[in-house]
Structure formats: structure tokens, C-alpha cells
Enzyme design. Sequence first.
Site, PDB file in Angstrom:
ATOM      1  N   HIS A 134      -1.406 -12.026   0.302  1.00 21.63           N
ATOM      2  CA  HIS A 134      -2.231 -11.047  -0.404  1.00 21.63           C
ATOM      3  C   HIS A 134      -2.962 -11.620  -1.612  1.00 21.63           C
ATOM      4  CE1 HIS A 134      -2.355  -6.384  -0.995  1.00 21.63           C
ATOM      5  NE2 HIS A 134      -3.514  -6.935  -1.266  1.00 21.63           N
ATOM      6  N   TYR A 161       0.843  -1.189   0.000  1.00 27.67           N
ATOM      7  CA  TYR A 161       0.000   0.000   0.000  1.00 27.67           C
ATOM      8  C   TYR A 161       0.880   1.242   0.000  1.00 27.67           C
ATOM      9  CZ  TYR A 161      -4.050  -2.964   1.040  1.00 27.67           C
ATOM     10  OH  TYR A 161      -5.046  -3.907   0.982  1.00 27.67           O
ATOM     11  N   SER A 186     -13.147  -3.770  -0.187  1.00 29.04           N
ATOM     12  CA  SER A 186     -14.016  -2.923  -1.005  1.00 29.04           C
ATOM     13  C   SER A 186     -15.484  -3.199  -0.695  1.00 29.04           C
ATOM     14  CB  SER A 186     -13.741  -3.141  -2.499  1.00 29.04           C
ATOM     15  OG  SER A 186     -14.312  -2.121  -3.283  1.00 29.04           O
ATOM     16  N   PRO A 187     -15.844  -3.220   0.599  1.00 25.06           N
ATOM     17  CA  PRO A 187     -17.221  -3.578   0.970  1.00 25.06           C
ATOM     18  C   PRO A 187     -18.266  -2.568   0.532  1.00 25.06           C
ATOM     19  CG  PRO A 187     -16.057  -2.709   2.875  1.00 25.06           C
ATOM     20  CD  PRO A 187     -15.040  -2.866   1.778  1.00 25.06           C
ATOM     21  N   LEU A 188     -17.840  -1.343   0.239  1.00 20.78           N
ATOM     22  CA  LEU A 188     -18.786  -0.299  -0.165  1.00 20.78           C
ATOM     23  C   LEU A 188     -18.822  -0.120  -1.677  1.00 20.78           C
ATOM     24  CD1 LEU A 188     -17.920   2.342   2.582  1.00 20.78           C
ATOM     25  CD2 LEU A 188     -19.795   0.677   2.580  1.00 20.78           C
ATOM     26  N   GLY A 189     -18.187  -1.017  -2.412  1.00 18.07           N
ATOM     27  CA  GLY A 189     -18.150  -0.901  -3.861  1.00 18.07           C
ATOM     28  C   GLY A 189     -19.545  -0.829  -4.467  1.00 18.07           C
TER      29      GLY A 189
END
Length: 293
Positions: free
Chosen positions: A128, A53, A208-211
Amino acid sequence: MRYRTIGHNTVSAIGLGAMPLSIEHRPDEARAVATIHAALDAGVTLIDTADSYHWHAGEAGHNEELIARALAGYGGDTSDVLVATKGGRGRPGDGSWTVTATPAHLKRAAELSAKRLGVDAIGLYQLHKPDPAVPWAESVGALRGLLDAGTIRAAGISNVTCDQILEAHRILGDGLVSVQNQYSPVIRDSEPELRLSTRLGLAFLPWSPLGGISRSSLDGPSGPASTGAASSAFHRIAAERDVSPQQVTLAWLLARSPAVIPVPGAGRPASVTDSAGATELTLSAEELARLEA
């Protein structure tokens, strides 16, 4: 704040995805640190990071070092904070992502991550992404070696299939505690992996749970609009509850399984404070049915 478990650790039911604080268009360090501190103030005790990151070439570990500085400067007790980091991917600095999951690379990467985080042993270390050039058992075997050496206390795997979860579980046993796959209202390809993780007692950390859940026409004329029936349902319930669509999304995820611990990304304090508030939102059976329709 509500809590869930990852292995032997009890953590907040919502974590902080720290990637936006270090990649392209990242905030300045003052705002980044303020965002981490806001998460801690809100009761968040899980921070998700990775050695990859970062934005520019030569910056490996930027996010890990940022988190270490923010924790050291918090001024409160952070002994219950679990920092989960990952290894096996790289960023050359041109915007692309590479995958390297050889045992030698993972061993060295974990040692460097521990040093950057300032810990004797990493609380949770996750592979990863599977490397198509390396047999899966060899990459997972490297995690077994890190556990045996005491470099890491628990292991996780990310971007994996059910078969890969089962093989990792055979190799790592109780040392495997988490699965991190992409999962959101509009991307549910990992439904089988979620069910398997729940059955095996593994935490499932949606990335990315709010994608797909951004602004919609229900929010007013400005801003990028979400489209589709699913997005509309989340926004309508948010308007009815007088909360953000993001909170409704996170509450929906928490209702999917007791294994789910979302780690939404945040680049400013207000975002992480809003996300943490989702643990106080319980959706009714009728609302959940509307979101599934």
C-alpha cells in the site's frame, strides 16, 4: 466494455474503487452490495480494495469481507473478476492512517486478506505504501516471499517513485504487474511513474482519478464547484458530448497510455454505472488537445 491487461489477467478498462463502501460515511450494506452488483452488471471485472478500508477500530478487512459477500450473492459468473487488495497500512479508528510494511506484517496481512476474500491465493496483492522505517528492498522482498509461497499470484506497489519501481522490478521480475499512484487531471505528479510503468509493461492504476472534477458553474448553481482552466475544459467537453464530466475525465485517462486502468471510487450504483460508460467514449485529437491546453 473495453479491456486491458494486468499481468496475465484481462480486466475491464475501468475498475471499481470500493473504499467509499467501508470508510467514513459509508452507505448501508444493501446499497454497498447493490453498488458492487451494478459494477458487475456493467462489465467491471476489477475491484480495488485494501485491508485498511474501514471506519472504526477493530474493523480491519471490512471492505474485503463486504466484497466477498457481494460476489457470493451476485447470482452470475464472477470467475473473471480480479479482486486486487493491498496491505501495509492501518487505521486506528480516529481517522488517521498508519504505515507498517515489515515482512512479518505483510506476510500475516496477506494471509488474513486471502481468508477474508475466501480465496486460496490473492489475484493481485499490492504494497500500500513504502514504510520509511523499513528498507524498501525488505518490504518488496516480502512480496517475493508471498509469490513463492503461493499466497498471492501477482504483486503490485502503490504510492511509489520511479527508483522504487525499478528496484521492485529487479526483485520481483514478472511477478510485479502494477503500480498504483495518485493521478488525475489536477494532480499529475506521477507522470514519470506512468511513463516508466508503460515502458516496463506494468499496469498503472490511478487512485482518486476524479480528484478535482466535481460540479462546476457549467452544471448549474448548486453543489460544490470545481475551479481552474482544466476543470472548465473537462466540463465544457462533457456538456458538448452530453455526458458527465467524470466520463470525460476517465476517457482522458484511458487515452494517456494503454497501461492506465482507472479505479474510481463509488458509493452508489448510479456512480459506478456512469464510470463504466467511459469506456464507450473516445475523445478526438482536438478534444484531447483542448484538455491539455
